[in-house]
Design a protein around this motif. Sequence first.
Motif, PDB file in Angstrom:
ATOM      1  N   GLU A  52      21.166  20.639  41.789  1.00  0.00           N
ATOM      2  CA  GLU A  52      21.847  19.419  41.377  1.00  0.00           C
ATOM      3  C   GLU A  52      23.272  19.823  41.015  1.00  0.00           C
ATOM      4  N   ALA A  53      24.214  19.339  41.779  1.00  0.00           N
ATOM      5  CA  ALA A  53      25.608  19.735  41.555  1.00  0.00           C
ATOM      6  C   ALA A  53      26.053  19.359  40.147  1.00  0.00           C
ATOM      7  N   GLY A  54      26.657  20.321  39.482  1.00  0.00           N
ATOM      8  CA  GLY A  54      27.209  20.061  38.167  1.00  0.00           C
ATOM      9  C   GLY A  54      28.627  19.534  38.306  1.00  0.00           C
ATOM     10  N   PRO A  55      29.257  19.220  37.189  1.00  0.00           N
ATOM     11  CA  PRO A  55      30.639  18.749  37.228  1.00  0.00           C
ATOM     12  C   PRO A  55      31.551  19.800  37.867  1.00  0.00           C
ATOM     13  N   PRO A  56      32.467  19.376  38.734  1.00  0.00           N
ATOM     14  CA  PRO A  56      33.354  20.332  39.415  1.00  0.00           C
ATOM     15  C   PRO A  56      34.128  21.241  38.460  1.00  0.00           C
ATOM     16  N   GLU A  57      34.505  20.713  37.302  1.00  0.00           N
ATOM     17  CA  GLU A  57      35.254  21.555  36.356  1.00  0.00           C
ATOM     18  C   GLU A  57      34.394  22.706  35.818  1.00  0.00           C
ATOM     19  N   ASN A  58      33.093  22.488  35.669  1.00  0.00           N
ATOM     20  CA  ASN A  58      32.197  23.575  35.242  1.00  0.00           C
ATOM     21  C   ASN A  58      32.147  24.663  36.301  1.00  0.00           C
ATOM     22  N   SER A  59      32.014  24.235  37.550  1.00  0.00           N
ATOM     23  CA  SER A  59      31.977  25.170  38.670  1.00  0.00           C
ATOM     24  C   SER A  59      33.256  25.988  38.729  1.00  0.00           C
ATOM     25  N   GLN A  60      34.387  25.349  38.564  1.00  0.00           N
ATOM     26  CA  GLN A  60      35.676  26.041  38.615  1.00  0.00           C
ATOM     27  C   GLN A  60      35.788  27.065  37.496  1.00  0.00           C
ATOM     28  N   LYS A  61      35.367  26.695  36.292  1.00  0.00           N
ATOM     29  CA  LYS A  61      35.424  27.616  35.152  1.00  0.00           C
ATOM     30  C   LYS A  61      34.497  28.809  35.376  1.00  0.00           C
ATOM     31  N   ARG A  62      33.291  28.546  35.868  1.00  0.00           N
ATOM     32  CA  ARG A  62      32.335  29.631  36.128  1.00  0.00           C
ATOM     33  C   ARG A  62      32.885  30.591  37.178  1.00  0.00           C
TER      34      ARG A  62
END
Length: 81
Positions: A52-62
């Motif tokens: 389930e795709a998380g918020p794009p900003e979380n992905s970018q930070k990770r």
Amino acid sequence: MSQDHVNCIDCLHFDLRAAPAMAKQGYGVCGKDGRSGRYESATFNRTCRMFEAGPPENSQKRRAWFEAEQKRFTEKIMGAA
């Protein structure tokens, strides 16, 4: 990204904080897995029906954190060579 080809690092259920030492090596815990002592690669391309795709900003930070850790690791081992 389709459900056919996903990375855990982009998933809402993926947790890098559950095991910090493993996270530095590129592994995290799947909140949907339920088994203890099991770690998933953050960036391995896989098929996952629980993704389930998380918020794009979380992905970018990770991804930024993970890339910085890889860079530190590379610099450390190259300096020791």
